[in-house]
Write an enzyme that holds these catalytic residues in place. Structure first.
Site, mmCIF file in Angstrom:
data_model
loop_
_atom_site.group_PDB
_atom_site.id
_atom_site.type_symbol
_atom_site.label_atom_id
_atom_site.label_comp_id
_atom_site.label_asym_id
_atom_site.label_seq_id
_atom_site.Cartn_x
_atom_site.Cartn_y
_atom_site.Cartn_z
ATOM 1 C CB CYS A 86 -0.989 0.015 1.100
ATOM 2 S SG CYS A 86 -0.414 0.567 2.796
ATOM 3 C CG ASP A 125 -3.292 15.025 4.032
ATOM 4 O OD1 ASP A 125 -3.966 14.088 4.710
ATOM 5 O OD2 ASP A 125 -3.322 14.976 2.980
ATOM 6 C CG HIS A 128 -4.501 7.424 7.666
ATOM 7 N ND1 HIS A 128 -4.940 6.161 7.015
ATOM 8 C CD2 HIS A 128 -5.261 8.364 7.342
ATOM 9 C CE1 HIS A 128 -5.813 6.719 6.128
ATOM 10 N NE2 HIS A 128 -6.342 7.999 6.557
HETATM 11 P P1 AMP Z 1 -8.423 8.999 4.527
HETATM 12 O O1 AMP Z 1 -9.518 9.558 3.732
HETATM 13 O O2 AMP Z 1 -8.694 9.152 6.060
HETATM 14 O O3 AMP Z 1 -7.952 7.622 4.113
HETATM 15 O O4 AMP Z 1 -7.042 9.893 4.185
HETATM 16 C C1 AMP Z 1 -6.104 9.741 3.274
HETATM 17 C C2 AMP Z 1 -5.453 10.932 3.495
HETATM 18 O O5 AMP Z 1 -3.957 10.655 2.763
HETATM 19 C C3 AMP Z 1 -6.028 12.143 2.661
HETATM 20 O O6 AMP Z 1 -6.184 13.262 3.305
HETATM 21 C C4 AMP Z 1 -4.756 12.421 1.471
HETATM 22 O O7 AMP Z 1 -4.495 13.794 1.349
HETATM 23 C C5 AMP Z 1 -3.584 11.869 2.133
HETATM 24 N N1 AMP Z 1 -2.444 11.156 1.269
HETATM 25 C C6 AMP Z 1 -2.558 10.330 0.239
HETATM 26 N N2 AMP Z 1 -1.460 10.034 -0.368
HETATM 27 C C7 AMP Z 1 -0.564 10.839 0.380
HETATM 28 C C8 AMP Z 1 0.690 11.055 0.411
HETATM 29 N N3 AMP Z 1 1.618 10.387 -0.592
HETATM 30 N N4 AMP Z 1 1.471 11.527 1.182
HETATM 31 C C9 AMP Z 1 0.907 12.485 2.098
HETATM 32 N N5 AMP Z 1 -0.489 12.327 2.206
HETATM 33 C C10 AMP Z 1 -1.257 11.330 1.314
#
Ligand code: AMP
Length: 118
Positions: free
Chosen positions: A2, A28, A95
């Site tokens: 992942c 983020d 997370h």
């Molecule tokens: P969730 O909707 O709770 O699964 O949140 C996933 C979060 O991961 C979102 O706020 C995205 O902006 C963040 N995200 C996805 N890919 C990355 C990445 N490569 N680096 C930092 N944040 C990320």
């Protein structure tokens, strides 16, 4: 593997805030507040549904450290984990969103009738 496991393995870059043997915190990519940090266990758990009490216990102090590190511990902040489809979880690696740096809004979580049957 992942996307967050790839970040743990340094296969994808991240803007790191804190790291120890068990956890990693990074900014983020798409912040929803002036401070928006993600805290993850290095061990893969799909979501909060699968995490062990032992890891959760250590996670508590790690999140407290993040708040101090970015300077939002006194002004206040919010800690959220989205779980599964209805929870709005996009990345299937546990997370915690640590949000702060401004007065956060509260409310309107759903378009459904909130007088539910649960
Ligand atoms: P969730 O909707 O709770 O699964 O949140 C996933 C979060 O991961 C979102 O706020 C995205 O902006 C963040 N995200 C996805 N890919 C990355 C990445 N490569 N680096 C930092 N944040 C990320």
């Amino acid at each position: 593997m992942c996307i967050f496991c790839k970040i743990v393995n340094n296969e994808i870059p991240s803007n790191k805030v804190l790291e120890n043997d068990d956890f990693l915190a990074f900014h983020d990519l798409n912040p929803k507040a002036p401070a928006h940090i993600l805290a993850i266990p290095k061990q893969h758990f799909d979501s909060f549904n699968d995490v062990t009490p032992e890891v959760m216990g250590k996670m508590t102090s790690f999140i407290q450290e993040i708040a101090k590190e970015v300077g939002i511990d006194k002004s206040g902040y919010r800690v959220i984990t989205n779980i599964g489809e209805n929870g709005g979880q996009e990345v299937k690696h546990l997370h915690w969103h640590v949000l702060g740096g401004t007065k956060l809004k509260w409310g309107h979580f759903s378009d459904s009738d909130t007088k539910g049957s649960f």
